[in-house]
Motif scaffolding. Structure first.
Motif, mmCIF file in Angstrom:
data_model
loop_
_atom_site.group_PDB
_atom_site.id
_atom_site.type_symbol
_atom_site.label_atom_id
_atom_site.label_comp_id
_atom_site.label_asym_id
_atom_site.label_seq_id
_atom_site.Cartn_x
_atom_site.Cartn_y
_atom_site.Cartn_z
ATOM 1 N N TRP A 1 0.901 -6.604 4.557
ATOM 2 C CA TRP A 1 0.261 -6.356 4.997
ATOM 3 C C TRP A 1 -0.711 -7.503 5.098
ATOM 4 C CZ3 TRP A 1 -1.970 -1.115 1.742
ATOM 5 C CH2 TRP A 1 -1.430 -0.383 1.235
ATOM 6 N N ARG B 1 -6.376 2.398 3.153
ATOM 7 C CA ARG B 1 -6.362 1.181 2.696
ATOM 8 C C ARG B 1 -5.611 0.233 3.649
ATOM 9 N NH1 ARG B 1 -8.896 -3.469 1.543
ATOM 10 N NH2 ARG B 1 -7.602 -4.804 0.416
ATOM 11 N N GLY B 2 -4.673 0.392 4.035
ATOM 12 C CA GLY B 2 -2.913 0.021 5.155
ATOM 13 C C GLY B 2 -3.940 -0.223 6.522
ATOM 14 N N VAL C 1 -6.534 -2.955 6.071
ATOM 15 C CA VAL C 1 -5.653 -4.133 6.197
ATOM 16 C C VAL C 1 -5.868 -4.531 7.598
ATOM 17 C CG1 VAL C 1 -4.455 -5.573 4.306
ATOM 18 C CG2 VAL C 1 -5.879 -4.302 3.692
ATOM 19 N N ASP D 1 -2.228 -3.052 -3.140
ATOM 20 C CA ASP D 1 -1.171 -3.737 -1.374
ATOM 21 C C ASP D 1 -0.254 -4.081 -1.235
ATOM 22 O OD1 ASP D 1 -4.234 -3.171 -0.958
ATOM 23 O OD2 ASP D 1 -5.014 -5.229 -0.658
ATOM 24 N N SER E 1 -8.588 -0.060 -2.897
ATOM 25 C CA SER E 1 -7.897 1.906 -2.824
ATOM 26 C C SER E 1 -8.144 2.033 -4.002
ATOM 27 C CB SER E 1 -6.624 1.902 -2.766
ATOM 28 O OG SER E 1 -5.544 0.725 -4.372
#
Length: 521
Positions: free
Chosen positions: A405, A301-302, A305, A401, A318
């Motif tokens: 990010w 996910r990171g 993004v 998040d 996520s």
């Protein structure tokens, strides 16, 4: 007597604590002693029961008559019995309850005289070497309960192996409540009788009966009879024979208990072993797998993004990634799902974990206590397995998040737009004139076209920020995995503590309590 009562109380506690853990033979012996001693003390602590025991032809009955002056005895028979045991009591009422407990049928009550014998119950026993098995059984039964014994032997049978091996040696712990009457001494010269008595002393000492006195007697001449009566009177007057006899019974059980328990073990759970059990159970609950999934989900996910839009995959939530990963690993995420392991492999894994734990924990314990600890460790195995699977099925909250990010995301999109603008500017400036349209204005910065600055600058800055974002996302993913691991470990630790460690500790506490009780016996 108070000391004896305390020892018997401790022995009763040992029986209670040792049920199913100590060997059945020693438990049976302990139960018998506790029951027998309680009954004997309740019947009469004032009376002393002394038995004349010996082989055929040693002159027990003659000695019994000489000690009791039986020609004055009043005989009463309670009922027919299977053994020819006679009892003599002096003065007062006959101790019927005590004689009933001893199962003595023939009872002689003697009136007057012999004040020193007023608290004596004297038994004339059958021959222990009789061809009648019921006679030997009667001897063995009463030898196990009377307060004191006079072994009656003669010159022919004083060294008989059945006496020394079957009785004297086996009862070495009772030497203080035994006497030996070397009867029929008149059949030998004084020198020969002295040699026989010395040889008898040697045999007794060899069998740990050093405290057992020998008195040479003859019912024909009366030699030694008065001396034996004096010794009997002292024994009866001291009123310690019963306590010594019962104390010997308790000491014999203590010796058997020590042998059954073996060396006192360190009944405690080693921290390293407990830590290994927790680690094994974490594996059985898929905690490392779940943590790895969460780390992977947060990292993906990171990256999605903060990464370069032209190379990053589609950014998904996520929670969606967690569910996809969970489905791929075949681990249910809904807490309400039925907690069932996926086959015998997982159960075998838990079995092995518990086996390794108990083997490492019970190494110093006796077999009986080791079995009890293993039983305690596995008593809640089904609940443990269900709980571990429920931990594996725990629905974890999606990782939020990180706020920074989206700053990286905005920068990446600006860089992407700069690259796109520079590319369109360069392409437009090249092709629009060819199509008859006016060309785009030519702008240069530091000698380079602005389009090149936009494209190369956006590409370089976007790539560098993407790499920085990846470097900064990795610790966030690890922290998320650590947070989930801690939460799941807490649940696993509670399960292991409730279903394994607490029952095992209870067994260890019971063992230590029993050891304390044994020391008090």
């Amino acid at each position: 007597m108070n000391g004896l009562a305390d020892r018997l109380e401790a022995l009763g506690k040992v029986v209670e604590l040792g049920e199913g853990r100590l060997g059945e033979p020693v438990l049976r012996q302990a139960r018998r002693v506790v029951k027998q001693a309680g009954e004997r003390m309740a019947l009469s602590g004032e009376l002393t029961v002394v038995a004349l025991v010996g082989p055929t032809g040693a002159g027990k009955s003659s000695l019994f008559n000489a000690l009791t002056k039986a020609d004055h005895a009043e005989v009463s028979v309670r009922r027919p019995t299977t053994s020819a045991v006679r009892a003599a009591t002096w003065g007062g009422e006959s101790p019927a309850k005590l004689l009933d407990w001893l199962d003595v049928g023939q009872r002689h009550r003697l009136e007057g005289g012999d004040a020193g014998f007023s608290s004596l119950v004297l038994l004339d026993m059958p021959d222990y070497d009789s061809v009648e098995s019921k006679h030997r059984q009667a001897v063995d039964r009463l030898v196990g309960v009377v307060d004191a014994m006079i072994w009656v032997v003669d010159p022919e049978k004083y060294a008989d192996s059945s006496l020394h091996d079957d009785y004297i040696k086996a009862m070495a712990g009772y030497s203080e409540v035994m006497m030996v009457a070397f009867n029929k001494s008149d059949q030998l010269s004084e020198a020969d009788a002295s040699r026989c008595v010395k040889d008898l002393r040697r045999l007794l000492d060899a069998n740990a009966a050093q405290n057992t006195p020998i008195i040479a007697t003859s019912t024909l001449t009366g030699a030694g009879v008065d001396a034996l009566r004096e010794v009997l009177a002292r024994v009866v007057g001291a009123k310690v024979a019963m306590a010594r006899r019962l104390g010997g019974d308790v000491s014999a059980v203590r010796k058997a208990l020590d042998a059954d328990l073996g060396p006192i073990a360190n009944a405690a759970m080693n921290r390293r072993v407990v830590a290994e059990l927790h680690e094994s159970m974490k594996g059985a609950a898929y905690v490392p797998v779940i943590a790895a999934q969460i780390e992977e989900a947060v990292r993906k996910r990171g990256f999605a993004v903060t990464g370069w839009p032209f190379t990053s995959r589609r950014a998904v939530s996520s929670a969606a990634i967690l569910k996809k990963l969970a489905k791929r690993q075949s681990i249910p995420l809904e807490a309400g799902d039925a907690p069932t392991f996926s086959g015998s492999v997982q159960r075998a894994r838990v079995d092995q974990c518990l086996r390794d734990f108990t083997n490492a924990t019970t190494g110093e314990l006796s077999d009986g206590w080791a079995r009890s600890v293993r039983a305690a460790a596995t008593s809640g195995e089904d609940e443990l397995i269900a709980g571990l699977n429920k931990v594996a099925a725990t629905q974890l909250a999606p990782q939020q998040d990180a706020w920074w990010w989206h700053i990286f995301q905005a920068v990446q999109w600006l860089c992407a737009l700069a690259c796109l603008a520079g590319l369109l500017w360069a392409v437009g400036g090249l092709f629009l004139p060819m199509l008859g349209y006016p060309g785009l204005p030519a702008v240069t910065w530091l000698g380079w076209p602005a389009a090149a600055w936009l494209f190369v600058g956006g590409l370089v800055v976007g790539t560098l920020s993407g790499l920085l974002g990846r470097a900064l996302v990795a610790p966030v993913a690890r922290r998320a995995a650590k947070h989930a691991t801690d939460a799941l470990e807490t649940e696993v630790h509670k399960l292991v503590s409730d279903r394994v460690l607490t029952p095992v500790q209870a067994e260890f506490d019971r063992y230590l309590e029993l050891v304390t009780a044994v020391k008090a016996v």
